[in-house]
Design an enzyme around this catalytic site. Structure first.
Site, PDB file in Angstrom:
ATOM      1  N   GLY A  57      60.861 -38.141  21.008  1.00  0.00           N
ATOM      2  CA  GLY A  57      59.893 -37.897  22.061  1.00  0.00           C
ATOM      3  C   GLY A  57      58.685 -38.792  21.950  1.00  0.00           C
ATOM      4  O   GLY A  57      58.324 -39.248  20.862  1.00  0.00           O
ATOM      5  N   GLY A  59      54.511 -39.473  22.399  1.00  0.00           N
ATOM      6  CA  GLY A  59      53.387 -38.701  21.884  1.00  0.00           C
ATOM      7  C   GLY A  59      53.224 -38.833  20.390  1.00  0.00           C
ATOM      8  O   GLY A  59      52.272 -38.298  19.814  1.00  0.00           O
ATOM      9  N   ASP A 115      67.187 -33.969  19.421  1.00  0.00           N
ATOM     10  CA  ASP A 115      67.495 -35.319  18.947  1.00  0.00           C
ATOM     11  C   ASP A 115      68.910 -35.384  18.382  1.00  0.00           C
ATOM     12  O   ASP A 115      69.669 -36.331  18.638  1.00  0.00           O
ATOM     13  CB  ASP A 115      66.489 -35.753  17.885  1.00  0.00           C
ATOM     14  CG  ASP A 115      65.118 -36.066  18.463  1.00  0.00           C
ATOM     15  OD1 ASP A 115      64.997 -36.090  19.707  1.00  0.00           O
ATOM     16  OD2 ASP A 115      64.173 -36.286  17.688  1.00  0.00           O
ATOM     17  N   HIS A 221      55.073 -31.067  16.718  1.00  0.00           N
ATOM     18  CA  HIS A 221      55.024 -30.645  18.120  1.00  0.00           C
ATOM     19  C   HIS A 221      54.200 -29.373  18.254  1.00  0.00           C
ATOM     20  O   HIS A 221      54.237 -28.711  19.285  1.00  0.00           O
ATOM     21  CB  HIS A 221      56.441 -30.396  18.669  1.00  0.00           C
ATOM     22  CG  HIS A 221      57.370 -31.528  18.415  1.00  0.00           C
ATOM     23  ND1 HIS A 221      58.321 -31.498  17.416  1.00  0.00           N
ATOM     24  CD2 HIS A 221      57.473 -32.741  19.007  1.00  0.00           C
ATOM     25  CE1 HIS A 221      58.987 -32.637  17.418  1.00  0.00           C
ATOM     26  NE2 HIS A 221      58.499 -33.417  18.361  1.00  0.00           N
ATOM     27  N   ASP A 401      14.403 -40.331  17.242  1.00  0.00           N
ATOM     28  CA  ASP A 401      15.073 -39.202  16.609  1.00  0.00           C
ATOM     29  C   ASP A 401      14.108 -38.258  15.920  1.00  0.00           C
ATOM     30  O   ASP A 401      14.520 -37.351  15.203  1.00  0.00           O
ATOM     31  CB  ASP A 401      16.127 -39.698  15.607  1.00  0.00           C
ATOM     32  CG  ASP A 401      15.560 -40.713  14.626  1.00  0.00           C
ATOM     33  OD1 ASP A 401      14.336 -40.923  14.642  1.00  0.00           O
ATOM     34  OD2 ASP A 401      16.345 -41.289  13.863  1.00  0.00           O
ATOM     35  N   SER A 446      15.360 -47.909   9.724  1.00  0.00           N
ATOM     36  CA  SER A 446      14.936 -49.252  10.106  1.00  0.00           C
ATOM     37  C   SER A 446      13.488 -49.506   9.716  1.00  0.00           C
ATOM     38  O   SER A 446      13.112 -50.645   9.428  1.00  0.00           O
ATOM     39  CB  SER A 446      15.129 -49.454  11.611  1.00  0.00           C
ATOM     40  OG  SER A 446      14.429 -48.470  12.342  1.00  0.00           O
ATOM     41  N   GLY A 487      13.925 -58.708  12.801  1.00  0.00           N
ATOM     42  CA  GLY A 487      13.981 -57.500  13.605  1.00  0.00           C
ATOM     43  C   GLY A 487      14.298 -57.763  15.056  1.00  0.00           C
ATOM     44  O   GLY A 487      14.794 -56.882  15.775  1.00  0.00           O
ATOM     45  N   PRO A 559       5.189 -44.493  17.978  1.00  0.00           N
ATOM     46  CA  PRO A 559       4.786 -43.934  16.686  1.00  0.00           C
ATOM     47  C   PRO A 559       4.658 -44.986  15.587  1.00  0.00           C
ATOM     48  O   PRO A 559       3.801 -44.880  14.712  1.00  0.00           O
ATOM     49  CB  PRO A 559       5.888 -42.925  16.365  1.00  0.00           C
ATOM     50  CG  PRO A 559       7.065 -43.363  17.185  1.00  0.00           C
ATOM     51  CD  PRO A 559       6.479 -43.946  18.431  1.00  0.00           C
ATOM     52  N   GLY A 560       5.524 -46.009  15.628  1.00  0.00           N
ATOM     53  CA  GLY A 560       5.422 -47.066  14.616  1.00  0.00           C
ATOM     54  C   GLY A 560       4.127 -47.832  14.731  1.00  0.00           C
ATOM     55  O   GLY A 560       3.486 -48.171  13.723  1.00  0.00           O
TER      56      GLY A 560
END
Length: 579
Positions: A57, A59, A115, A221, A401, A446, A487, A559-560
C-alpha cells in the site's frame, strides 16, 4: 474532529502524482504505463539475473518505490493508501522484468493478508505464463509474545531483505540461492514500532496525535499495539522496546547476547523531527552497547513510514561478515542512505579541540591607575541594567520575545560576579577582552553576540598601555563598525545602533579635543544616545525580530537602543561622581 489537511491535489490522484514525482526526480526509474508500477529504467541489465519485485500500500513512502535500483529492487508495485496493490499490476511488473530477460523473479512480500493473496495470485498467474517465480514472506514484527495464526507482521525489516537480496541478485546468484539465503537471514531480524497515541478517523487515512501517551507494537496501518503508557523519555522508550524485542519469554524475540553484532535501523514513522530521531538513535546505540552488543552499522531516517504517524520503529539484524558484505554492497536506489562501512561500536567519535581560544576573564590581572574608576563605572552600569530589567522586557514584548531585559540582566550579574573575585586590569584593552568573554558566555541571544563583537573589536583597537580619550574613542568606533559589518544593521533600522552610532560619532571628537576636554564631549554623546533611542519610536524596523511585526504595532522605543542609552548614562554618572 476533522482529519488534518494534506498538501495534495486530491485524494484520488495523490498516489499516481506521488509516483510520477519520484520517477521524474530520478533518472534511474520509469513508470509502467497503465499501472502503479515503478521499474528500473535499465531493464536490459537484468538479462540473466534474478529480478526482485516488491510493493504494498501507499502511504509508507519511500517504501517501496524508493528502493528500486541497481543492487535492490527491479520493480515496485503500489496500491492505494494502506491498500494492497491489485494482482493485475503485480503480474504486469513480473512480466516486465521477465520479458527483459530476467532468469527468475523473487517476490518480497510483507506478511499482510491482502499482500499475500494478491502477490500469491499474481505469482500463480505468472507461472502459467512460463515465469520462474518464488515468493519470500517477511514477518519480523516481534510485538506479540504469542503470535496468532496470521503470524508476525512485516515491518521496516523488509527493506533489509530488499538490500541483501538485491546484492545477491547483482552478484548473479540463482533464485533458489537468494530465497534460501534471505529466508535464513530473516530469522536474525526483529522489528518493533513505538508511537504517540493515535486516533484513526474511520475511513480517513489520517492521524491525530495526543502527545501524552505512547503505544508499543502498533502496526504501520494503525493496528493496536501491545502496551500503552504515559510518555516518558526517549531513553526509557528505547530501553523498553529492546527489552521486549529480546525477551526470551516471547516466541517472537530476537536471541541477542553479549558479543553479538547487529545492524540497527531507526525508522521514522512519519512525523518525528530530525532532532528527535537523532536522540532516539543515540539511545538505541547506547542501550545496545550497554548489553555488550556490537553495533556494526546504523541506519537512521525515514525508510518505511505510515503517513504522518508520530513514532518510530527499531529494527535489529544480527549479522556476520557475509551479511555485512551484502549490506554494504553498492546500490543506486534513491532511498537507501549513504552509510558508513565502519562499525559504530569501538569508533572514536569525540575530537578534542586544538584551538588557541583563551578566556581572558579567567586570567590573573594587574591593577593600574584606572582600575578603580573602571570598576565603579562597571558597577553603576550593572546596577542600572538590573533596575531596568522589567522595563526592557516590557518594551521587547511589543515587538520581540520579551527577554531583552533578562539578557541584559544576565550580563550584568555575570560581570558583578566576576568583579567580586577579580581585580580590574589597569589596561583598558584587557578589560574590554574580559567583558567580551563574559557576555559571550553568559548573556546569550543575538544581544550577547553583538555586545561581544563590539567589545572584542574595541579591545583589538585599544593599544597596550594607552588609556587616553582618543584611544577610547577609536576603540568605540571600531566596535560599532564590527556590529554593523556582522550584524547587517545600520542607523535608521530601529536597533541599538540608533543610540550607539550617534553617541560614538560624538565621541570621535575626542580624537581632536584638547587635554581635559573630554567631559563635555561625553555629556553630549550621552544626550545623543538618549535622543537616538527615543527616535526609534518613529522608525520602521528593518533588522531584528521587530522587522517581522506589522508597522502599526511597533510604537514604543527599541529596547536595545534604550539599554545602550542607559549604559552611556550610567558611565557618565559614575565618572561625574569620581571627578
Amino acid at each position: 474532529m476533522e482529519p488534518k489537511k494534506k498538501l495534495i491535489n486530491s485524494a484520488d490522484s495523490c498516489v499516481d502524482e506521488a509516483l510520477c514525482g519520484m520517477v521524474r526526480a530520478s533518472g534511474g526509474l520509469s513508470l509502467l504505463r497503465g499501472h502503479r508500477v515503478v521499474l528500473r529504467s535499465d531493464l536490459d541489465n537484468l538479462r540473466g539475473k534474478v529480478a526482485l519485485v516488491s510493493g504494498g500500500g501507499s502511504g509508507h513512502e519511500p517504501a517501496h518505490a524508493g528502493y528500486v535500483g541497481v543492487g535492490m529492487l527491479s520493480a515496485a508495485v503500489a496500491g492505494g493508501v494502506f491498500a494492497s496493490p491489485p494482482p493485475a499490476s503485480i503480474l504486469a511488473a513480473i512480466l516486465s522484468v521477465h520479458n527483459a530477460g530476467a532468469s527468475g523473479v523473487c517476490l518480497i512480500v510483507k506478511n499482510y493478508t491482502g499482500d499475500r493473496l494478491n502477490f500469491g495470485l499474481a505469482a500463480e498467474q505468472a507461472r502459467n505464463h512460463g515465469v520462474t517465480v518464488d515468493m519470500v514472506i517477511v514477518a519480523e514484527d516481534c510485538a506479540f509474545v504469542n503470535p496468532r495464526k496470521a503470524g508476525r507482521r512485516g515491518l521496516c525489516g523488509t527493506i533489509l531483505i530488499h538490500k541483501l537480496a538485491g546484492a545477491l541478485a547483482e552478484e548473479g546468484c540463482s533464485l533458489d540461492q537468494i530465497v534460501a539465503k534471505v529466508t535464513e537471514v530473516m530469522k536474525e531480524i526483529a522489528s518493533l514500532d513505538a508511537c504517540l497515541l493515535s486516533i484513526c478517523h474511520q475511513g480517513k487515512w489520517s492521524w491525530d496525535w495526543v502527545r501524552d501517551h505512547e503505544e508499543i507494537g502498533e502496526g504501520i496501518h494503525g493496528e493496536p499495539g501491545i502496551k500503552r503508557s504515559k510518555v516518558t523519555s526517549a531513553d526509557e522508550v528505547v530501553k523498553t522496546m529492546i527489552n521486549h524485542m529480546t525477551n526470551i519469554d516471547s516466541q517472537s524475540h530476537l536471541p541477542l547476547k553479549s558479543g553479538d553484532s547487529v545492524v540497527v535501523c531507526v525508522n521514522n514513522l512519519g512525523a518525528l523531527s530530525c532532532l528527535e530521531m537523532a536522540v532516539v538513535t543515540r539511545a538505541a546505540i547506547m542501550s545496545l552497547e550497554s548489553r555488550g552488543v556490537v553495533v556494526a552499522r546504523v541506519m537512521s531516517g525515514s525508510f518505511m513510514t505510515s503517513l504522518e504517524m508520530a513514532g518510530m520503529s527499531l529494527t535489529l539484524m544480527r549479522t556476520n561478515q557475509e551479511t555485512l558484505r551484502l549490506f554494504d554492497a553498492k546500490t543506486s536506489a534513491t532511498a537507501w542512505p549513504n552509510l558508513s562501512s565502519a562499525p559504530s561500536t569501538g569508533r572514536s567519535y569525540i575530537t578534542d579541540p586544538q584551538s588557541l581560544i583563551t578566556h581572558p576573564q579567567d586570567d590573573a590581572q594587574t591593577e593600574g591607575s584606572l582600575s578603580l574608576v573602571m570598576r565603579n563605572a562597571l558597577e553603576r552600569v550593572c546596577s542600572t541594567l538590573l533596575e531596568k530589567q522589567e522595563e526592557l522586557n516590557s518594551l521587547d514584548r511589543a515587538a520581540g520575545d520579551g527577554d531583552c531585559g533578562n539578557t541584559h540582566a544576565q550580563a550584568a550579574r555575570a560581570i558583578c560576579e566576576w568583579l567580586q573575585d577579580h581585580v580590574v586590569p589597569g589596561c583598558p584593552g584587557k578589560l574590554l577582552s574580559v567583558l567580551a568573554g563574559l557576555v559571550q558566555e553568559k548573556m546569550g541571544g543575538s544581544s550577547g553576540a553583538l555586545y561581544s563583537l563590539f567589545l572584542t573589536a574595541a579591545a583589538g583597537h585599544m593599544p597596550e598601555g594607552r588609556s587616553d580619550a582618543a584611544s577610547w574613542a577609536n576603540a568605540m568606533h571600531a566596535g560599532t563598525q564590527a556590529m554593523k559589518r556582522y550584524g547587517g544593521a545600520d542607523t535608521g533600522d530601529r536597533t541599538m545602533l540608533d543610540a550607539l552610532c550617534p553617541a560614538v560619532d560624538e565621541l570621535m571628537k575626542l580624537t581632536t579635543a584638547p587635554p581635559g576636554g573630554w567631559m563635555p564631549v561625553l555629556q553630549t554623546a550621552v544626550q545623543r544616545a538618549a535622543l537616538g533611542a527615543e527616535s526609534t519610536r518613529d522608525l520602521t524596523a528593518r533588522a531584528g525580530r521587530a522587522s517581522y511585526i506589522a508597522v502599526e504595532r511597533v510604537t514604543l522605543p527599541d529596547p536595545g537602543a534604550v539599554a545602550v542609552a542607559a549604559i552611556f548614562r550610567a558611565v557618565l554618572e559614575s565618572l561625574e561622581e569620581q571627578k
